[in-house]
Design a protein around this motif. Structure first.
Motif, PDB file in Angstrom:
ATOM      1  N   ARG A  14       5.298  -8.388  -9.100  1.00 41.35           N
ATOM      2  CA  ARG A  14       5.957  -9.165  -8.044  1.00 41.35           C
ATOM      3  C   ARG A  14       7.093  -8.369  -7.401  1.00 41.35           C
ATOM      4  O   ARG A  14       7.285  -8.419  -6.180  1.00 41.35           O
ATOM      5  N   ALA A  15       7.825  -7.624  -8.219  1.00 47.51           N
ATOM      6  CA  ALA A  15       8.931  -6.819  -7.688  1.00 47.51           C
ATOM      7  C   ALA A  15       8.411  -5.741  -6.738  1.00 47.51           C
ATOM      8  O   ALA A  15       8.973  -5.509  -5.664  1.00 47.51           O
ATOM      9  N   ALA A  16       7.324  -5.053  -7.129  1.00 51.69           N
ATOM     10  CA  ALA A  16       6.762  -3.988  -6.295  1.00 51.69           C
ATOM     11  C   ALA A  16       6.241  -4.548  -4.971  1.00 51.69           C
ATOM     12  O   ALA A  16       6.447  -3.954  -3.905  1.00 51.69           O
ATOM     13  N   ARG A  17       5.572  -5.676  -5.040  1.00 50.20           N
ATOM     14  CA  ARG A  17       5.023  -6.264  -3.815  1.00 50.20           C
ATOM     15  C   ARG A  17       6.135  -6.748  -2.879  1.00 50.20           C
ATOM     16  O   ARG A  17       6.038  -6.587  -1.659  1.00 50.20           O
ATOM     17  N   LEU A  18       7.154  -7.340  -3.453  1.00 50.68           N
ATOM     18  CA  LEU A  18       8.288  -7.780  -2.638  1.00 50.68           C
ATOM     19  C   LEU A  18       8.962  -6.585  -1.975  1.00 50.68           C
ATOM     20  O   LEU A  18       9.335  -6.628  -0.792  1.00 50.68           O
ATOM     21  N   ALA A  19       9.102  -5.497  -2.737  1.00 46.00           N
ATOM     22  CA  ALA A  19       9.741  -4.290  -2.197  1.00 46.00           C
ATOM     23  C   ALA A  19       8.938  -3.718  -1.031  1.00 46.00           C
ATOM     24  O   ALA A  19       9.500  -3.317  -0.007  1.00 46.00           O
ATOM     25  N   LEU A  20       7.607  -3.678  -1.169  1.00 41.85           N
ATOM     26  CA  LEU A  20       6.774  -3.116  -0.106  1.00 41.85           C
ATOM     27  C   LEU A  20       6.756  -4.010   1.129  1.00 41.85           C
ATOM     28  O   LEU A  20       6.811  -3.524   2.266  1.00 41.85           O
ATOM     29  N   ILE A  21       6.701  -5.319   0.920  1.00 38.73           N
ATOM     30  CA  ILE A  21       6.730  -6.257   2.046  1.00 38.73           C
ATOM     31  C   ILE A  21       8.017  -6.100   2.850  1.00 38.73           C
ATOM     32  O   ILE A  21       8.020  -6.150   4.080  1.00 38.73           O
ATOM     33  N   GLY A  22       9.123  -5.896   2.152  1.00 34.52           N
ATOM     34  CA  GLY A  22      10.396  -5.695   2.832  1.00 34.52           C
ATOM     35  C   GLY A  22      10.507  -4.335   3.503  1.00 34.52           C
ATOM     36  O   GLY A  22      11.193  -4.179   4.518  1.00 34.52           O
ATOM     37  N   ALA A  23       9.801  -3.331   2.954  1.00 33.86           N
ATOM     38  CA  ALA A  23       9.938  -1.960   3.452  1.00 33.86           C
ATOM     39  C   ALA A  23       9.109  -1.687   4.707  1.00 33.86           C
ATOM     40  O   ALA A  23       9.552  -0.962   5.607  1.00 33.86           O
ATOM     41  N   LEU A  24       7.912  -2.252   4.790  1.00 32.14           N
ATOM     42  CA  LEU A  24       6.982  -1.904   5.866  1.00 32.14           C
ATOM     43  C   LEU A  24       7.529  -2.161   7.282  1.00 32.14           C
ATOM     44  O   LEU A  24       7.500  -1.258   8.130  1.00 32.14           O
ATOM     45  N   PRO A  25       8.023  -3.367   7.581  1.00 33.81           N
ATOM     46  CA  PRO A  25       8.504  -3.588   8.952  1.00 33.81           C
ATOM     47  C   PRO A  25       9.698  -2.711   9.325  1.00 33.81           C
ATOM     48  O   PRO A  25       9.818  -2.265  10.475  1.00 33.81           O
ATOM     49  N   VAL A  26      10.575  -2.449   8.352  1.00 30.85           N
ATOM     50  CA  VAL A  26      11.738  -1.595   8.629  1.00 30.85           C
ATOM     51  C   VAL A  26      11.291  -0.164   8.916  1.00 30.85           C
ATOM     52  O   VAL A  26      11.768   0.480   9.856  1.00 30.85           O
ATOM     53  N   ALA A  27      10.324   0.328   8.109  1.00 31.02           N
ATOM     54  CA  ALA A  27       9.826   1.691   8.301  1.00 31.02           C
ATOM     55  C   ALA A  27       9.153   1.847   9.655  1.00 31.02           C
ATOM     56  O   ALA A  27       9.364   2.849  10.363  1.00 31.02           O
ATOM     57  N   LEU A  28       8.349   0.875  10.049  1.00 32.25           N
ATOM     58  CA  LEU A  28       7.676   0.944  11.347  1.00 32.25           C
ATOM     59  C   LEU A  28       8.691   0.928  12.497  1.00 32.25           C
ATOM     60  O   LEU A  28       8.572   1.678  13.466  1.00 32.25           O
ATOM     61  N   GLY A  29       9.691   0.058  12.387  1.00 29.32           N
ATOM     62  CA  GLY A  29      10.711  -0.025  13.425  1.00 29.32           C
ATOM     63  C   GLY A  29      11.475   1.271  13.591  1.00 29.32           C
ATOM     64  O   GLY A  29      11.686   1.747  14.722  1.00 29.32           O
ATOM     65  N   LEU A  30      11.878   1.867  12.474  1.00 34.26           N
ATOM     66  CA  LEU A  30      12.648   3.110  12.538  1.00 34.26           C
ATOM     67  C   LEU A  30      11.790   4.291  12.977  1.00 34.26           C
ATOM     68  O   LEU A  30      12.286   5.242  13.592  1.00 34.26           O
ATOM     69  N   THR A  31      10.494   4.251  12.654  1.00 32.48           N
ATOM     70  CA  THR A  31       9.601   5.334  13.066  1.00 32.48           C
ATOM     71  C   THR A  31       9.420   5.354  14.586  1.00 32.48           C
ATOM     72  O   THR A  31       9.448   6.412  15.215  1.00 32.48           O
ATOM     73  N   PHE A  32       9.228   4.185  15.167  1.00 23.41           N
ATOM     74  CA  PHE A  32       8.976   4.106  16.613  1.00 23.41           C
ATOM     75  C   PHE A  32      10.256   4.091  17.455  1.00 23.41           C
ATOM     76  O   PHE A  32      10.234   4.449  18.633  1.00 23.41           O
ATOM     77  N   PHE A  33      11.369   3.650  16.855  1.00 22.46           N
ATOM     78  CA  PHE A  33      12.615   3.558  17.617  1.00 22.46           C
ATOM     79  C   PHE A  33      13.732   4.367  16.948  1.00 22.46           C
ATOM     80  O   PHE A  33      14.895   3.994  16.988  1.00 22.46           O
TER      81      PHE A  33
END
Length: 453
Positions: free
Chosen positions: A327-346
């Motif tokens: 559960r901890a790993a999945r929560l961490a990845l769910i939180g990480a993906l949108p931030v990573a995409l945002g910072l990659t494109f902007f």
């Protein structure tokens, strides 16, 4: 009217039951993890915001060169915290959690006293040795760089003892309070002091470091007060019992384990500053700070998870430990993906807040984001190994991390600059997280990653 009040009471009761099902009853392991994660998430959000605001202010006030000197000196402090703390903060978290659960008050009091003496002595020795080294090589260092490094050595013992206090309070399961001195008080006081001095006389790299010392002293005093407040009353009445040999055996691997995390964050900055100069070091420091927002959720989850892992492994509850890790790993990845995409494109837009000179780090930022996604997906590998008594595996991972970053950085930084640093960071994080995930499975018997069924 009475019927209406009865219905209202019934609704409130049902809401309380639903909240209890979601969070867990007060004092249970589930409750501690959920509440600790929520509190950590909030505190880390505040700290991340304060850190970015402070970095923006310092970068604009000091300029790329002045900020590079400040970042270079702070990176040396954070690297030297590893040997100066001798691995005792993580040792404290594990041992305090176990001693409290077993009500071994003499051992609890003993480990607190022993770790204080060891960490303080080591940090003072390393600070003096560092200052002596700066003096010895003063001919090879610019005047401003020397002053900054001298001030940084004065900061080292304070930051070391703040981490020791955090480890003790965290082991007592007061996860949010444990983080208050370092994540809230220190950055707030530092920001206020920097703003005040800039308004009065102006700030340079040396004065910024001296203000950091004042803020660290305030944070340490709060940490001491919080630890004394949260210690069980029985501890003060117990006779100190020492298990120095056992603690030394555990603290040394923790020392090397901590080196991996620190190396992944600070060593690339020092390496970049040494090879490419302070301006490049300052730019990568900004890129790293922004990129760290990707693993924000993972860091928030790890804080309450550490004592929980120690308790579950010590009691042999492997199935519960597997559920918690997944559960901890999945929560961490769910939180990480949108931030990573945002910072990659902007990325350029995000870095522009630090000044026009920092937008050149957008490509490096995208590479850092990719590395953080891999780290989040691997789960809490280091914490699981450390809290289950397999800290030697994390230590080997740390050595591998330093080796990969150093070798690849030495090759890639001269031609590519900060992009080369980012690639070496990606290589180190990817390789080490895969290796440690395999070790978790073979040593602890669980799958720490997001793909666990």
């Amino acid at each position: 009217m009475a019927e209406k009040e009865h219905n209202t009471i019934g609704v409130r009761k049902r809401l309380r039951e639903l909240a209890t099902d979601a969070v867990g009853k007060q004092g249970t392991l589930r409750s501690k993890i959920v509440r600790g994660t929520g509190g950590s998430f909030l505190l880390k959000g505040i700290k991340a915001g304060l850190s970015l605001v402070t970095s923006v202010i310092l970068a604009r006030v000091l300029g790329t060169e002045g900020y590079g000197i400040y970042a270079y000196a702070i990176s040396w402090v954070r690297l030297l915290i590893v040997p100066s703390s001798v691995g005792v903060p993580m040792l404290l978290t594990r041992e305090v959690a176990n001693y409290e659960a077993r009500e071994e008050w003499g051992m609890l009091r003993g480990v607190l006293s022993w770790t204080d003496r060891v960490a303080l002595g080591a940090s003072l020795f390393i600070a003096l040795a560092g200052a002596g080294t700066v003096w010895w090589f003063q001919g090879a260092l610019r005047y401003e760089m020397r002053l900054g490094l001298y001030a940084a050595m004065g900061l080292l013992p304070l930051l070391t003892m703040i981490r020791v206090r955090q480890g003790g309070i965290r082991g007592l399961h007061h996860v949010v309070e444990a983080q208050l001195p370092r994540m809230l008080v220190l950055p707030v006081v530092f920001l206020v002091l920097v703003g005040s001095l800039h308004y009065i006389t102006g700030v340079n790299s040396l004065s910024a470091l001296l203000l950091k010392i004042a803020a660290a002293l305030a944070a340490l005093l709060l940490g001491e007060a919080l630890l004394r407040r949260r210690l069980p009353a029985s501890t003060s009445k117990a006779r100190r019992i020492y298990s120095s040999r056992e603690w030394i055996r555990s603290s040394l691997p923790f020392l090397f384990a901590r080196a991996g995390n620190t190396a992944s964050q600070q060593w690339p900055i020092v390496l970049t500053g040494t090879i490419a100069g302070p301006e490049a070091a300052g730019m990568f420091n900004v890129v790293r700070k922004v990129g760290n927002l990707v693993k924000f959720t993972l860091d928030a989850v790890n804080m309450p998870l550490a004592p929980a892992i120690a308790n579950l492994y010590d009691s042999g509850e492997t199935k519960r430990l597997q559920r918690v890790a997944t559960r901890a790993a999945r929560l961490a990845l769910i939180g990480a993906l949108p931030v990573a995409l945002g910072l990659t494109f902007f990325g350029e837009f995000a870095l522009s807040f630090f000044g026009e000179g920092f937008t050149q780090g957008a490509t490096a930022l995208a590479v850092i984001c990719a590395a953080q996604i891999i780290e989040a997906g691997a789960g809490s590998v280091g914490y699981i190994l450390n809290m289950s008594g397999h800290e030697i595996d994390t230590a080997w991972g740390a050595a591998l991390m330093v080796t990969v970053i150093t070798v690849s950085g030495a090759v890639l930084i001269p031609p590519l600059g900060v992009e080369g640093t980012a690639i070496s960071y990606f290589a180190g994080v990817s390789i080490v997280n895969v290796v440690l995930a395999v070790r978790v499975y073979s040593k602890v018997g669980i799958n720490s990653t997001v793909v666990s069924m």
